[in-house]
Design an enzyme around this catalytic site. Structure first.
Site, PDB file in Angstrom:
ATOM      1  N   HIS A   1      -2.820   3.062  -6.786  1.00  0.00           N
ATOM      2  CA  HIS A   1      -3.300   1.856  -6.105  1.00  0.00           C
ATOM      3  C   HIS A   1      -3.475   0.691  -7.074  1.00  0.00           C
ATOM      4  O   HIS A   1      -3.470  -0.475  -6.659  1.00  0.00           O
ATOM      5  CB  HIS A   1      -4.625   2.156  -5.398  1.00  0.00           C
ATOM      6  CG  HIS A   1      -5.063   1.098  -4.429  1.00  0.00           C
ATOM      7  ND1 HIS A   1      -4.339   0.784  -3.292  1.00  0.00           N
ATOM      8  CD2 HIS A   1      -6.135   0.271  -4.417  1.00  0.00           C
ATOM      9  CE1 HIS A   1      -4.956  -0.185  -2.631  1.00  0.00           C
ATOM     10  NE2 HIS A   1      -6.039  -0.516  -3.300  1.00  0.00           N
TER      11      HIS A   1
ATOM     12  N   TYR B   1      -8.665  -7.976  -5.148  1.00  0.00           N
ATOM     13  CA  TYR B   1      -7.603  -7.364  -5.940  1.00  0.00           C
ATOM     14  C   TYR B   1      -7.330  -8.097  -7.243  1.00  0.00           C
ATOM     15  O   TYR B   1      -6.517  -7.650  -8.042  1.00  0.00           O
ATOM     16  CB  TYR B   1      -6.306  -7.297  -5.105  1.00  0.00           C
ATOM     17  CG  TYR B   1      -6.350  -6.184  -4.092  1.00  0.00           C
ATOM     18  CD1 TYR B   1      -5.884  -4.911  -4.408  1.00  0.00           C
ATOM     19  CD2 TYR B   1      -6.899  -6.396  -2.836  1.00  0.00           C
ATOM     20  CE1 TYR B   1      -5.951  -3.883  -3.492  1.00  0.00           C
ATOM     21  CE2 TYR B   1      -6.970  -5.373  -1.912  1.00  0.00           C
ATOM     22  CZ  TYR B   1      -6.497  -4.114  -2.250  1.00  0.00           C
ATOM     23  OH  TYR B   1      -6.575  -3.092  -1.348  1.00  0.00           O
TER      24      TYR B   1
ATOM     25  N   HIS C   1      -3.304  -9.154   4.214  1.00  0.00           N
ATOM     26  CA  HIS C   1      -4.741  -9.398   4.364  1.00  0.00           C
ATOM     27  C   HIS C   1      -5.001 -10.446   5.436  1.00  0.00           C
ATOM     28  O   HIS C   1      -4.128 -11.275   5.748  1.00  0.00           O
ATOM     29  CB  HIS C   1      -5.357  -9.874   3.043  1.00  0.00           C
ATOM     30  CG  HIS C   1      -5.381  -8.813   1.995  1.00  0.00           C
ATOM     31  ND1 HIS C   1      -5.376  -9.092   0.645  1.00  0.00           N
ATOM     32  CD2 HIS C   1      -5.412  -7.458   2.093  1.00  0.00           C
ATOM     33  CE1 HIS C   1      -5.405  -7.955  -0.040  1.00  0.00           C
ATOM     34  NE2 HIS C   1      -5.430  -6.962   0.814  1.00  0.00           N
TER      35      HIS C   1
ATOM     36  N   ARG D   1      -1.059  -2.211  -7.012  1.00  0.00           N
ATOM     37  CA  ARG D   1      -1.330  -3.309  -6.071  1.00  0.00           C
ATOM     38  C   ARG D   1      -2.238  -4.355  -6.725  1.00  0.00           C
ATOM     39  O   ARG D   1      -2.016  -5.564  -6.587  1.00  0.00           O
ATOM     40  CB  ARG D   1      -1.961  -2.735  -4.802  1.00  0.00           C
ATOM     41  CG  ARG D   1      -2.207  -3.723  -3.667  1.00  0.00           C
ATOM     42  CD  ARG D   1      -2.530  -2.922  -2.400  1.00  0.00           C
ATOM     43  NE  ARG D   1      -3.154  -3.712  -1.350  1.00  0.00           N
ATOM     44  CZ  ARG D   1      -2.492  -4.391  -0.421  1.00  0.00           C
ATOM     45  NH1 ARG D   1      -1.168  -4.398  -0.440  1.00  0.00           N
ATOM     46  NH2 ARG D   1      -3.124  -5.063   0.513  1.00  0.00           N
TER      47      ARG D   1
ATOM     48  N   LYS E   1      -2.405  -1.775   8.029  1.00  0.00           N
ATOM     49  CA  LYS E   1      -3.856  -1.823   8.150  1.00  0.00           C
ATOM     50  C   LYS E   1      -4.268  -2.972   9.065  1.00  0.00           C
ATOM     51  O   LYS E   1      -3.719  -4.070   8.978  1.00  0.00           O
ATOM     52  CB  LYS E   1      -4.471  -2.001   6.763  1.00  0.00           C
ATOM     53  CG  LYS E   1      -5.980  -1.815   6.723  1.00  0.00           C
ATOM     54  CD  LYS E   1      -6.469  -1.850   5.292  1.00  0.00           C
ATOM     55  CE  LYS E   1      -7.974  -1.633   5.222  1.00  0.00           C
ATOM     56  NZ  LYS E   1      -8.456  -1.635   3.815  1.00  0.00           N
TER      57      LYS E   1
ATOM     58  N   ARG F   1       0.860  -1.181   0.000  1.00  0.00           N
ATOM     59  CA  ARG F   1       0.000   0.000   0.000  1.00  0.00           C
ATOM     60  C   ARG F   1       0.900   1.236   0.000  1.00  0.00           C
ATOM     61  O   ARG F   1       1.979   1.228   0.600  1.00  0.00           O
ATOM     62  CB  ARG F   1      -0.908   0.018   1.220  1.00  0.00           C
ATOM     63  CG  ARG F   1      -1.813  -1.211   1.362  1.00  0.00           C
ATOM     64  CD  ARG F   1      -2.601  -1.139   2.660  1.00  0.00           C
ATOM     65  NE  ARG F   1      -3.510  -2.272   2.829  1.00  0.00           N
ATOM     66  CZ  ARG F   1      -3.213  -3.381   3.500  1.00  0.00           C
ATOM     67  NH1 ARG F   1      -2.020  -3.506   4.081  1.00  0.00           N
ATOM     68  NH2 ARG F   1      -4.093  -4.366   3.602  1.00  0.00           N
TER      69      ARG F   1
END
Length: 315
Positions: A247, A290, A281, A250, A169, A144
């Site tokens: 982004h 994604y 994740h 990613r 995150k 990220r």
């Protein structure tokens, strides 16, 4: 008469005094109150907001929903000072819960992005090495952008070919292994950075003063590069315009990793858990978001499914 710009500064000062952080919303409201003052407006109205929206320029529906939300917060506070203030209704621009279609970059486009970033100019010469290294790192790791910006110098270990992402995150820490060529490029950036600054920086990616860069600065430079290489339409007044996003690197990493696994006959189901951990994740259910159904991936998945069915028929 107190201008709306001054009122906004007063509001932000009060929030900071009580420990509130309103930095991202401030960037959305500041252009609005600047426009309002240029119009001679003394208080906020719904009509004023809609007039600003009409003249502001192109932006996505959800971007305007976020701006509306930020303006509503400021207007609610302002109403306590000036009862003439009107708080725009919440449903004026309803948020659309839709997934923006990601752009999957080709190898050639990624090379163009990194090469064009290296040509970015500044007084010290730090800008080019910073953004070319950062964009290349995001492309080969799927990090990220916030994770890349949060890297401390000690988090990057070129000798061990590993990057440590801390407090990402959902509070997840992880170690990301990198190839030797990536490790060499990271060390090269570190050497150039410290030579330019004249000291060892605490933040791996930083500006000329050694301070951590902001996401808006990074996204702006990425958008300008996109305009230069033809991925975005040229804009006036230094606007970012619309087009492939930072982004999306990613998304590209996740999609191409899965494609490579299919191509080389690897166990995709088992690999998804590794990919999820690599991307930070909680599990594959988050990672599937994604994956973009590009033609090559669909064709490989179809061939794999047909092969599995054929084997089942023979047994």
């Amino acid at each position: 008469m107190t201008s709306l710009v001054d009122r906004l500064d007063q509001y932000v000062a009060e929030r900071r005094h009580y420990g509130g952080n309103w930095a991202s919303q401030l960037r959305q409201v500041r252009p609005f109150v600047t426009f309002a003052d240029s119009e001679g407006a003394q208080w906020v109205t719904t009509e004023l907001f809609l007039r600003w929206k009409e003249r502001f320029g192109c932006a996505g529906h959800n971007a305007w929903a976020c701006r509306l939300s930020a303006v509503r917060v400021f207007a609610t506070w302002l109403q306590g000072i000036d009862p003439r203030t009107e708080v725009p209704p919440r449903g004026l621009i309803p948020r659309r819960e839709s997934r923006p279609k990601p752009y999957i970059y080709s190898d050639g486009e990624i090379r163009q992005i990194v090469a064009e970033a290296a040509r970015l100019k500044c007084r010290t010469g730090l800008r080019g090495t910073t953004f070319s290294t950062m964009f290349g790192l995001i492309a080969v790791t799927g990090m990220r952008v916030g994770e890349a910006l949060a890297l401390h110098d000690a988090d990057v270990d070129p000798g061990g070919a590993v990057i440590r992402v801390r407090h990402a995150k959902n509070g997840r820490d992880r170690a990301i292994p990198v190839t030797n060529c990536t490790a060499e490029r990271l060390q090269m950036h570190r050497d150039i950075r410290d030579r330019i600054l004249g000291c060892v920086a605490q933040t791996f990616f930083c500006g000329a003063g050694g301070a951590r860069l902001g996401e808006d600065t990074v996204r702006y430079n990425f958008a300008r590069i996109g305009q230069r290489i033809g991925l975005r339409e040229p804009q006036v007044d230094y606007r970012k315009g619309r087009g492939p996003r930072l982004h999306d690197l990613r998304h590209t990493f996740a999609t191409r990793t899965l494609t490579d696994w299919f191509r080389h006959g690897e166990d995709v189901d088992a690999g998804m858990y590794r990919l999820s951990a690599f991307l930070g994740h909680a599990g594959p259910d988050c990672t599937w978001w994604y994956i973009e159904a590009v033609p090559e991936l669909l064709a490989l998945a179809r061939d794999r499914a047909n092969t599995s069915l054929d084997r089942g028929e023979r047994t």
